[in-house]
Write a protein that holds these residues in place. Sequence first.
Motif, PDB file in Angstrom:
ATOM      1  N   ILE A  83      18.270  -3.731 -33.944  1.00  0.00           N
ATOM      2  CA  ILE A  83      17.717  -3.077 -32.598  1.00  0.00           C
ATOM      3  C   ILE A  83      18.296  -1.839 -31.941  1.00  0.00           C
ATOM      4  N   LYS A  84      17.638  -0.625 -32.058  1.00  0.00           N
ATOM      5  CA  LYS A  84      18.173   0.430 -31.048  1.00  0.00           C
ATOM      6  C   LYS A  84      17.388   0.131 -29.733  1.00  0.00           C
ATOM      7  N   THR A  85      18.079   1.408 -28.647  1.00  0.00           N
ATOM      8  CA  THR A  85      17.478   1.119 -27.361  1.00  0.00           C
ATOM      9  C   THR A  85      16.011   1.541 -27.444  1.00  0.00           C
ATOM     10  N   GLY A  86      14.709   1.208 -26.996  1.00  0.00           N
ATOM     11  CA  GLY A  86      13.883   1.325 -26.701  1.00  0.00           C
ATOM     12  C   GLY A  86      12.733   0.136 -27.654  1.00  0.00           C
ATOM     13  N   ASP A  87      13.224  -0.596 -28.604  1.00  0.00           N
ATOM     14  CA  ASP A  87      13.050  -2.240 -28.865  1.00  0.00           C
ATOM     15  C   ASP A  87      12.309  -2.350 -27.735  1.00  0.00           C
ATOM     16  N   LYS A  88      11.475  -3.522 -28.358  1.00  0.00           N
ATOM     17  CA  LYS A  88      10.493  -4.716 -26.938  1.00  0.00           C
ATOM     18  C   LYS A  88      10.968  -5.745 -27.697  1.00  0.00           C
ATOM     19  N   ILE A  89      10.865  -6.577 -26.659  1.00  0.00           N
ATOM     20  CA  ILE A  89      10.522  -8.541 -26.584  1.00  0.00           C
ATOM     21  C   ILE A  89       8.749  -8.388 -26.043  1.00  0.00           C
ATOM     22  N   ARG A  90       8.577  -8.531 -26.951  1.00  0.00           N
ATOM     23  CA  ARG A  90       7.701  -8.854 -27.257  1.00  0.00           C
ATOM     24  C   ARG A  90       7.198 -10.311 -25.696  1.00  0.00           C
ATOM     25  N   SER A  91       7.206 -11.143 -26.596  1.00  0.00           N
ATOM     26  CA  SER A  91       7.491 -12.144 -26.001  1.00  0.00           C
ATOM     27  C   SER A  91       8.629 -13.428 -26.457  1.00  0.00           C
ATOM     28  N   ALA A  92       8.845 -14.024 -25.273  1.00  0.00           N
ATOM     29  CA  ALA A  92       9.906 -15.009 -25.329  1.00  0.00           C
ATOM     30  C   ALA A  92       9.467 -16.566 -24.707  1.00  0.00           C
ATOM     31  N   LYS A  93       9.540 -17.500 -25.995  1.00  0.00           N
ATOM     32  CA  LYS A  93       8.852 -18.577 -24.831  1.00  0.00           C
ATOM     33  C   LYS A  93       9.951 -19.815 -25.345  1.00  0.00           C
ATOM     34  N   LEU A  94       9.590 -21.029 -24.930  1.00  0.00           N
ATOM     35  CA  LEU A  94      10.666 -22.157 -24.512  1.00  0.00           C
ATOM     36  C   LEU A  94      10.295 -22.898 -25.452  1.00  0.00           C
ATOM     37  N   VAL A  95      10.715 -22.954 -26.774  1.00  0.00           N
ATOM     38  CA  VAL A  95       9.512 -24.137 -27.732  1.00  0.00           C
ATOM     39  C   VAL A  95      10.815 -25.659 -27.531  1.00  0.00           C
ATOM     40  N   GLN A  96      11.557 -26.171 -27.463  1.00  0.00           N
ATOM     41  CA  GLN A  96      12.266 -26.814 -26.978  1.00  0.00           C
ATOM     42  C   GLN A  96      12.926 -26.985 -25.680  1.00  0.00           C
ATOM     43  N   GLY A  97      13.309 -28.279 -25.184  1.00  0.00           N
ATOM     44  CA  GLY A  97      14.085 -28.454 -24.578  1.00  0.00           C
ATOM     45  C   GLY A  97      12.924 -28.358 -22.880  1.00  0.00           C
ATOM     46  N   ARG A  98      12.040 -28.140 -22.364  1.00  0.00           N
ATOM     47  CA  ARG A  98      10.871 -28.136 -21.643  1.00  0.00           C
ATOM     48  C   ARG A  98      11.455 -29.307 -20.411  1.00  0.00           C
ATOM     49  N   GLU A  99      11.585 -30.806 -21.984  1.00  0.00           N
ATOM     50  CA  GLU A  99      11.434 -31.760 -21.332  1.00  0.00           C
ATOM     51  C   GLU A  99      12.887 -31.835 -20.056  1.00  0.00           C
ATOM     52  N   ARG A 100      14.111 -31.068 -20.397  1.00  0.00           N
ATOM     53  CA  ARG A 100      14.568 -30.901 -19.906  1.00  0.00           C
ATOM     54  C   ARG A 100      15.412 -30.546 -18.679  1.00  0.00           C
ATOM     55  N   LEU A 101      14.722 -29.548 -18.521  1.00  0.00           N
ATOM     56  CA  LEU A 101      14.915 -28.626 -17.430  1.00  0.00           C
ATOM     57  C   LEU A 101      14.410 -29.138 -16.317  1.00  0.00           C
ATOM     58  N   VAL A 102      14.530 -28.997 -14.819  1.00  0.00           N
ATOM     59  CA  VAL A 102      14.884 -29.471 -13.955  1.00  0.00           C
ATOM     60  C   VAL A 102      14.557 -28.005 -12.549  1.00  0.00           C
ATOM     61  N   LEU A 103      13.698 -28.623 -12.621  1.00  0.00           N
ATOM     62  CA  LEU A 103      13.441 -27.380 -11.555  1.00  0.00           C
ATOM     63  C   LEU A 103      13.355 -27.937  -9.571  1.00  0.00           C
ATOM     64  N   PRO A 104      13.608 -27.055  -9.243  1.00  0.00           N
ATOM     65  CA  PRO A 104      13.053 -27.363  -7.736  1.00  0.00           C
ATOM     66  C   PRO A 104      12.078 -27.540  -6.930  1.00  0.00           C
ATOM     67  N   THR A 105      11.571 -28.565  -6.157  1.00  0.00           N
ATOM     68  CA  THR A 105       9.969 -29.087  -5.915  1.00  0.00           C
ATOM     69  C   THR A 105       9.221 -27.741  -5.802  1.00  0.00           C
ATOM     70  N   ALA A 106      10.149 -26.671  -5.285  1.00  0.00           N
ATOM     71  CA  ALA A 106       8.961 -25.637  -4.751  1.00  0.00           C
ATOM     72  C   ALA A 106       8.224 -24.498  -6.029  1.00  0.00           C
ATOM     73  N   ALA A 107       9.405 -24.726  -7.069  1.00  0.00           N
ATOM     74  CA  ALA A 107       9.601 -23.892  -8.287  1.00  0.00           C
ATOM     75  C   ALA A 107       8.815 -24.869  -9.265  1.00  0.00           C
ATOM     76  N   ALA A 108       8.471 -25.922  -9.117  1.00  0.00           N
ATOM     77  CA  ALA A 108       8.126 -26.537 -10.566  1.00  0.00           C
ATOM     78  C   ALA A 108       6.759 -27.043  -9.637  1.00  0.00           C
ATOM     79  N   GLY A 109       6.526 -26.370  -8.655  1.00  0.00           N
ATOM     80  CA  GLY A 109       5.008 -26.851  -8.405  1.00  0.00           C
ATOM     81  C   GLY A 109       4.092 -24.924  -8.492  1.00  0.00           C
ATOM     82  N   GLU A 110       5.313 -23.903  -8.474  1.00  0.00           N
ATOM     83  CA  GLU A 110       4.721 -22.740  -9.447  1.00  0.00           C
ATOM     84  C   GLU A 110       4.448 -22.719 -11.133  1.00  0.00           C
ATOM     85  N   SER A 111       5.622 -23.121 -11.917  1.00  0.00           N
ATOM     86  CA  SER A 111       5.266 -22.876 -13.003  1.00  0.00           C
ATOM     87  C   SER A 111       4.075 -24.117 -14.349  1.00  0.00           C
TER      88      SER A 111
END
Length: 438
Positions: free
Chosen positions: A410-438
Amino acid sequence: MASRVAAMALTGARPTPHATAAAADTKCRAWRTQLSLHRRGTRGLIARASHRLQQHPSCAAEEGVIQWLRRAAAALAIAAQISISLPANAVLYSPDTDLPRTGELALRRAIPANPNMKAIQESLEDISYLLRIPQRKPYGTMEGDVKKAMKIAVDNKEAILGSIPVEHKEEGAKLYTSLLEEKGGLQTLLKYIKDNDPDKLSIALASSLDTVAELELLQAPGLSFLLPQQYLEYPRLTGRGVVEFTVEKGDGSTFFPTAGGDPKSIATIQVVIDGYSAPLTAGNFAKLVLDGAYDGVTLKCASQAIIADNETGNKGYTVPLEVMPAGQFEPLYRTPLSIQDGELPVLPMSVYGAVAMSHSVDSDEYSSPSQLFFYLYDKRNSGLGGISFDEGQFSVFGYTTGGREVLSQIKTGDKIRSAKLVQGRERLVLPTAAAGES
């Protein structure tokens, strides 16, 4: 607001005792000017450099000489096998420092599992170290380690399986049987030890340790500690998650695969994030990934780090510095570890591909809301014991487990095209307001 990442290149440099005072002063002023321009140009990508200038060889030759002499004295003492009294920071220079050297090993050690499983794990990991001994292998010691692991597993079957939640009992029983009897299990290890076959033993050992980790993960369905009251409204990850980054070249060039295949302009990096040891940091990062905060972000390369130079504004939380000390049951907050006093983290940064959050631009007691970096550990720029000079100073929350060969390309100027949570979504606990946004 951009954040800061340590100027890791400024530490561990050898002194230049023959530089004149005038030349050193000139270089020091030039360095300060360059740093100031760089910080304005990149909005503080390189952090904490101002209070580390005394470690730059041109600005503090005398201090550099002292540090270099300390390292030399420690090395001579080891070579001569003599006993001398070293200062408290001798842990930095000890060749016997017990830190995991791969992300997989660090993650396995970090699982808060049944003590019996941890004892089995330690016995098997001992074989990994013994296999590194050149020439004649200590197969008798290895056999003793396997038999010890088998005895623990048989004598404590009920305790091991009893600590697995009901919904995973069947899966746990299969893994337990696989560990003891099936191909790649402990019986197979004994066979290869008796055959004096280190190659097959190494492969089977990796399989056994994978099974141990799977059992331990079943025993650890959530956090083993309570979060401080003031952090309960932060996003948190109560276990493990996996994030996949798709990275593309910014200049139209290609990544070169190390195991054959055709060069491609796009590569995948897999990161396992650990909420067991860094629930707030991993939780905030997982939420940012879900929000698409890293999609399209440009990468910048600093000394020993690849920085995700994103400008996500207030999308993330200003999470306190979060570090779990080895041997403790819960993380410390807003308190870095003192490596000089022998404090080591459960998730060390001294591993190639470690993933951590930069510091907040306002205070080293807090992590950046969004700016992460991949640490390109290099033993040549560490203490004699292989410990990074910035160990215990940043919130490490995961490790690169797939695509490590991509990081060096990787060199300066390369880009992250995408980042995806492929495992563990069920273990993510969000605050009430944040949960409503996601």
